[in-house]
Design a protein around this motif. Structure first.
Motif, PDB file in Angstrom:
ATOM      1  N   LEU A 101      39.617  33.653  29.825  1.00 48.05           N
ATOM      2  CA  LEU A 101      41.232  33.495  29.418  1.00 48.05           C
ATOM      3  C   LEU A 101      42.004  34.586  30.455  1.00 48.05           C
ATOM      4  N   LEU A 102      41.229  35.802  30.582  1.00 44.13           N
ATOM      5  CA  LEU A 102      42.125  37.065  31.392  1.00 44.13           C
ATOM      6  C   LEU A 102      42.004  36.548  32.752  1.00 44.13           C
ATOM      7  N   TYR A 103      41.109  35.986  33.527  1.00 46.03           N
ATOM      8  CA  TYR A 103      41.011  35.527  34.901  1.00 46.03           C
ATOM      9  C   TYR A 103      42.019  34.333  34.974  1.00 46.03           C
ATOM     10  N   THR A 104      41.895  33.365  34.177  1.00 46.31           N
ATOM     11  CA  THR A 104      42.834  32.322  34.252  1.00 46.31           C
ATOM     12  C   THR A 104      44.459  32.843  34.299  1.00 46.31           C
ATOM     13  N   ALA A 105      44.649  33.828  33.297  1.00 43.43           N
ATOM     14  CA  ALA A 105      46.049  34.259  33.261  1.00 43.43           C
ATOM     15  C   ALA A 105      46.297  35.064  34.585  1.00 43.43           C
ATOM     16  N   LEU A 106      45.322  35.871  35.030  1.00 46.21           N
ATOM     17  CA  LEU A 106      45.591  36.611  36.183  1.00 46.21           C
ATOM     18  C   LEU A 106      45.820  35.666  37.566  1.00 46.21           C
ATOM     19  N   GLU A 107      45.005  34.685  37.528  1.00 45.64           N
ATOM     20  CA  GLU A 107      45.047  33.691  38.722  1.00 45.64           C
ATOM     21  C   GLU A 107      46.493  33.011  38.647  1.00 45.64           C
ATOM     22  N   ALA A 108      46.885  32.794  37.603  1.00 47.45           N
ATOM     23  CA  ALA A 108      48.305  31.998  37.276  1.00 47.45           C
ATOM     24  C   ALA A 108      49.208  32.845  37.756  1.00 47.45           C
ATOM     25  N   GLU A 109      49.370  34.067  37.437  1.00 51.41           N
ATOM     26  CA  GLU A 109      50.312  35.186  37.874  1.00 51.41           C
ATOM     27  C   GLU A 109      50.325  35.286  39.280  1.00 51.41           C
ATOM     28  N   LEU A 110      49.350  35.463  39.929  1.00 55.54           N
ATOM     29  CA  LEU A 110      49.141  35.803  41.293  1.00 55.54           C
ATOM     30  C   LEU A 110      49.452  34.686  42.087  1.00 55.54           C
ATOM     31  N   LYS A 111      49.037  33.447  41.811  1.00 59.38           N
ATOM     32  CA  LYS A 111      49.719  32.115  42.211  1.00 59.38           C
ATOM     33  C   LYS A 111      51.049  31.947  42.485  1.00 59.38           C
ATOM     34  N   LYS A 112      51.610  32.370  41.254  1.00 61.99           N
ATOM     35  CA  LYS A 112      53.180  32.303  41.071  1.00 61.99           C
ATOM     36  C   LYS A 112      53.676  33.287  42.295  1.00 61.99           C
ATOM     37  N   MET A 113      52.985  34.444  42.521  1.00 59.34           N
ATOM     38  CA  MET A 113      53.436  35.359  43.732  1.00 59.34           C
ATOM     39  C   MET A 113      53.360  35.069  44.864  1.00 59.34           C
ATOM     40  N   GLY A 114      52.385  34.029  45.328  1.00 58.31           N
ATOM     41  CA  GLY A 114      52.189  33.462  46.449  1.00 58.31           C
ATOM     42  C   GLY A 114      50.965  34.041  46.929  1.00 58.31           C
ATOM     43  N   ILE A 115      50.226  34.804  46.239  1.00 55.17           N
ATOM     44  CA  ILE A 115      48.813  35.051  46.565  1.00 55.17           C
ATOM     45  C   ILE A 115      47.993  33.793  47.050  1.00 55.17           C
ATOM     46  N   THR A 116      47.315  33.796  47.995  1.00 52.48           N
ATOM     47  CA  THR A 116      46.636  33.045  48.395  1.00 52.48           C
ATOM     48  C   THR A 116      44.797  33.169  48.229  1.00 52.48           C
ATOM     49  N   ASN A 117      44.542  34.142  48.529  1.00 52.84           N
ATOM     50  CA  ASN A 117      43.110  34.559  48.557  1.00 52.84           C
ATOM     51  C   ASN A 117      42.823  35.588  47.590  1.00 52.84           C
ATOM     52  N   LEU A 118      41.932  35.551  46.774  1.00 55.13           N
ATOM     53  CA  LEU A 118      41.404  36.560  45.824  1.00 55.13           C
ATOM     54  C   LEU A 118      40.100  36.940  46.464  1.00 55.13           C
ATOM     55  N   TYR A 119      39.619  38.154  46.102  1.00 51.62           N
ATOM     56  CA  TYR A 119      38.620  38.918  46.403  1.00 51.62           C
ATOM     57  C   TYR A 119      38.023  39.748  45.243  1.00 51.62           C
ATOM     58  N   ALA A 120      36.669  39.846  44.921  1.00 50.69           N
ATOM     59  CA  ALA A 120      36.139  40.520  43.898  1.00 50.69           C
ATOM     60  C   ALA A 120      35.088  41.411  44.520  1.00 50.69           C
ATOM     61  N   CYS A 121      34.925  42.487  44.332  1.00 48.41           N
ATOM     62  CA  CYS A 121      33.802  43.322  44.916  1.00 48.41           C
ATOM     63  C   CYS A 121      33.081  43.788  43.741  1.00 48.41           C
ATOM     64  N   ILE A 122      31.903  43.422  43.728  1.00 53.54           N
ATOM     65  CA  ILE A 122      30.724  43.456  42.867  1.00 53.54           C
ATOM     66  C   ILE A 122      29.529  44.256  43.067  1.00 53.54           C
ATOM     67  N   GLY A 123      28.928  45.397  42.440  1.00 58.69           N
ATOM     68  CA  GLY A 123      27.755  45.901  42.662  1.00 58.69           C
ATOM     69  C   GLY A 123      26.725  44.917  42.289  1.00 58.69           C
ATOM     70  N   VAL A 124      25.671  44.877  42.787  1.00 61.61           N
ATOM     71  CA  VAL A 124      24.394  44.149  42.547  1.00 61.61           C
ATOM     72  C   VAL A 124      23.104  44.753  42.699  1.00 61.61           C
ATOM     73  N   PRO A 125      21.953  44.395  42.169  1.00 61.19           N
ATOM     74  CA  PRO A 125      20.743  45.013  42.363  1.00 61.19           C
ATOM     75  C   PRO A 125      20.213  44.654  43.762  1.00 61.19           C
ATOM     76  N   VAL A 126      19.484  45.702  44.310  1.00 61.73           N
ATOM     77  CA  VAL A 126      19.030  45.392  45.754  1.00 61.73           C
ATOM     78  C   VAL A 126      17.852  44.325  45.346  1.00 61.73           C
ATOM     79  N   ASP A 127      16.945  44.513  44.806  1.00 61.73           N
ATOM     80  CA  ASP A 127      15.942  43.596  44.360  1.00 61.73           C
ATOM     81  C   ASP A 127      15.649  42.870  42.947  1.00 61.73           C
ATOM     82  N   LYS A 128      15.705  43.630  41.981  1.00 56.80           N
ATOM     83  CA  LYS A 128      15.810  43.077  40.717  1.00 56.80           C
ATOM     84  C   LYS A 128      16.660  43.855  39.830  1.00 56.80           C
TER      85      LYS A 128
END
Length: 176
Positions: A101-128
């Motif tokens: 719900l949060l991301y759907t609403a956030l994306e809708a707001e950003l789309k109205k602003m004319g934003i085209t590309n979204l990026y998410a920076c995420i930490g992930v484990p190296v191996d496991k």
């Protein structure tokens, strides 16, 4: 999900949002921040974000259970059609649909602003996966339509170990 509402966050929400965020700082490698910010600093972060971007809160039964916001991808005019997105849920609120719900609403707001590309920076484990980091955030973003754009190997150091960082992307508007 019907009892979860999404609303604009304000500086008055800082204490509760910081309560949610502090768990991630202290107990996980989801954020590479080492120290929990002060409430004053967190209010400033909200205030600065709201100058240009949406900052949303998810409420269930009158209590904030998560939040999401956007910010500059890179603070240069050439990147004005791109934004970085971030989401945090109370650790007891996962699996209830608030993230979607949060991301759907956030994306809708950003789309109205004319934003085209979204990026998410995420930490992930190296191996496991370990006690501080798993692939849940990456899986959530992929489920929301984000795809891998790049990986930085062993670039974040927290809890005495190295973690990778991935960038995921999603297009929400037509390029002109």
């Amino acid at each position: 999900m019907s009892n979860i509402i999404i609303r604009n966050a304000t500086e008055a929400d800082a204490k509760r949002l910081l309560d949610i965020y502090s768990y991630y700082v202290v107990s996980t490698a989801i954020t590479f921040e080492y120290d929990v910010p002060t409430e004053t600093e967190f209010k400033g972060r909200i205030r600065n974000t709201l100058k240009k971007y949406p900052y949303l809160a998810a409420e269930k039964d009158g209590e904030i259970i998560g939040y999401a916001y956007a910010g500059h991808f890179i603070n240069r005019a050439a990147y004005d059609y791109s934004a970085e997105v971030t989401i945090y849920l109370d650790r007891g609120a996962k699996g209830q649909g608030a993230g979607r719900l949060l991301y759907t609403a956030l994306e809708a707001e950003l789309k109205k602003m004319g934003i085209t590309n979204l990026y998410a920076c995420i930490g992930v484990p190296v191996d496991k996966e370990d006690e501080y980091l798993n692939y849940n955030s990456m899986s959530f973003h992929e489920h929301m339509g984000y795809t891998l754009a790049g990986r930085f190997n062993k670039c974040g150091y927290k809890f005495g170990r190295w973690y990778d960082m991935v960038w995921l992307e999603k297009n929400i508007n037509e390029h002109f």
